[in-house]
Design an enzyme around this catalytic site. Sequence first.
Site, PDB file in Angstrom:
ATOM      1  CB  THR A 265      -0.877   0.004   1.272  1.00  0.00           C
ATOM      2  OG1 THR A 265      -1.672  -1.181   1.270  1.00  0.00           O
ATOM      3  CG2 THR A 265      -1.796   1.221   1.317  1.00  0.00           C
TER       4      THR A 265
ATOM      5  CB  THR B 142       6.373   3.519  -3.529  1.00  0.00           C
ATOM      6  OG1 THR B 142       6.745   4.635  -2.719  1.00  0.00           O
ATOM      7  CG2 THR B 142       7.542   3.121  -4.408  1.00  0.00           C
TER       8      THR B 142
ATOM      9  N   GLY C  75       6.132  -0.713  -0.158  1.00  0.00           N
ATOM     10  CA  GLY C  75       6.987   0.421   0.148  1.00  0.00           C
ATOM     11  C   GLY C  75       7.392   0.426   1.616  1.00  0.00           C
TER      12      GLY C  75
ATOM     13  N   GLY D 121       3.668   1.703   7.684  1.00  0.00           N
ATOM     14  CA  GLY D 121       2.382   2.051   8.294  1.00  0.00           C
ATOM     15  C   GLY D 121       2.043   3.516   8.210  1.00  0.00           C
TER      16      GLY D 121
ATOM     17  CD  GLU E 229       1.468  -1.764   4.463  1.00  0.00           C
ATOM     18  OE1 GLU E 229       1.210  -0.965   3.566  1.00  0.00           O
ATOM     19  OE2 GLU E 229       2.132  -1.461   5.467  1.00  0.00           O
TER      20      GLU E 229
ATOM     21  CE  LYS F   6       9.682   7.238   1.920  1.00  0.00           C
ATOM     22  NZ  LYS F   6       8.659   6.325   1.466  1.00  0.00           N
TER      23      LYS F   6
HETATM   24  C1  5RP Z   1       1.480   2.057   4.219  1.00  0.00           C
HETATM   25  C2  5RP Z   1       2.941   1.858   4.179  1.00  0.00           C
HETATM   26  C3  5RP Z   1       3.686   2.421   3.018  1.00  0.00           C
HETATM   27  O1  5RP Z   1       4.387   1.403   2.394  1.00  0.00           O
HETATM   28  C4  5RP Z   1       4.635   3.471   3.500  1.00  0.00           C
HETATM   29  O2  5RP Z   1       3.893   4.437   4.244  1.00  0.00           O
HETATM   30  C5  5RP Z   1       5.351   4.141   2.330  1.00  0.00           C
HETATM   31  O3  5RP Z   1       4.456   4.906   1.622  1.00  0.00           O
HETATM   32  P1  5RP Z   1       4.853   5.694   0.320  1.00  0.00           P
HETATM   33  O4  5RP Z   1       5.156   4.678  -0.738  1.00  0.00           O
HETATM   34  O5  5RP Z   1       3.618   6.507   0.001  1.00  0.00           O
HETATM   35  O6  5RP Z   1       6.044   6.564   0.622  1.00  0.00           O
HETATM   36  O7  5RP Z   1       3.544   1.253   5.012  1.00  0.00           O
HETATM   37  O8  5RP Z   1       0.928   1.549   5.388  1.00  0.00           O
END
Ligand code: 5RP
Length: 219
Positions: free
Chosen positions: A27, A30, A81, A94, A102, A120
């Site tokens: 989710t 990304t 992601g 999260g 997840e 990251k």
């Molecule tokens: C959602 C997540 C996402 O993987 C995490 O927040 C990264 O998000 P993004 O790809 O928008 O940077 O853990 O619960």
Amino acid sequence: MNADEMKKMAAEAALEYVDGGIVGVGTGSTVNHFIDYLATIKHKIDGAVSSSEVSTERMKGHGIPVMDLNAAGELDIYVDGADESDHNLALIKGGGGALTREKIVAGASRKFVCIADGTKLVDILGKFPLPVEVIPMARSHVARQLVKLGGTPVWREDFITDNGNVILDVHNLEIMKPIEMENRINAIAGVVTTGLFAMRGADVLILGTGDGVKTVLPK
Ligand code: 5RP
């Protein structure tokens, strides 16, 4: 190059790891790019197991069949992601609030491919507030226990998870021992999941950077 372009690069590179079968899908922004790329090879896969209602809707919009994990069995691959990764590929996840599903899909998959923009990757986890999913009646109790662990929990108000629970975002943690911290938080009554993915971290981290795609393996 902006962060979204870097996320897109990482998402596209993850396609190389998809080799038919049923794909576990995470989710976030990304992963949204990954879903769009996955749609271009949907004829080569049997379907996907989703980690959130949002990802389910996006995949259905592309005509990707979404399956129940109970029917799918063990998955070859999970793509998701992260909010932070350390060099051992222990993760904080999260930020989007989907951490419990997840973690379940990651745990049910043989290979976890994490996709992210280069910012990251960190030396020590914890600058990003650690999300913890909590049963609503336990919110204050869990918050007090998290303070004892050295954190500053902040209730993510106006947010309910797909499982009907609440999120505490824990600020000011410097997570030197991720597995120990994951176990300690999991042991608090009322905690459903912590967004610390250390016991089951990623197997490979694909980073989109200004210098192209970089692949990181656990140290
Ligand atoms: C959602 C997540 C996402 O993987 C995490 O927040 C990264 O998000 P993004 O790809 O928008 O940077 O853990 O619960």
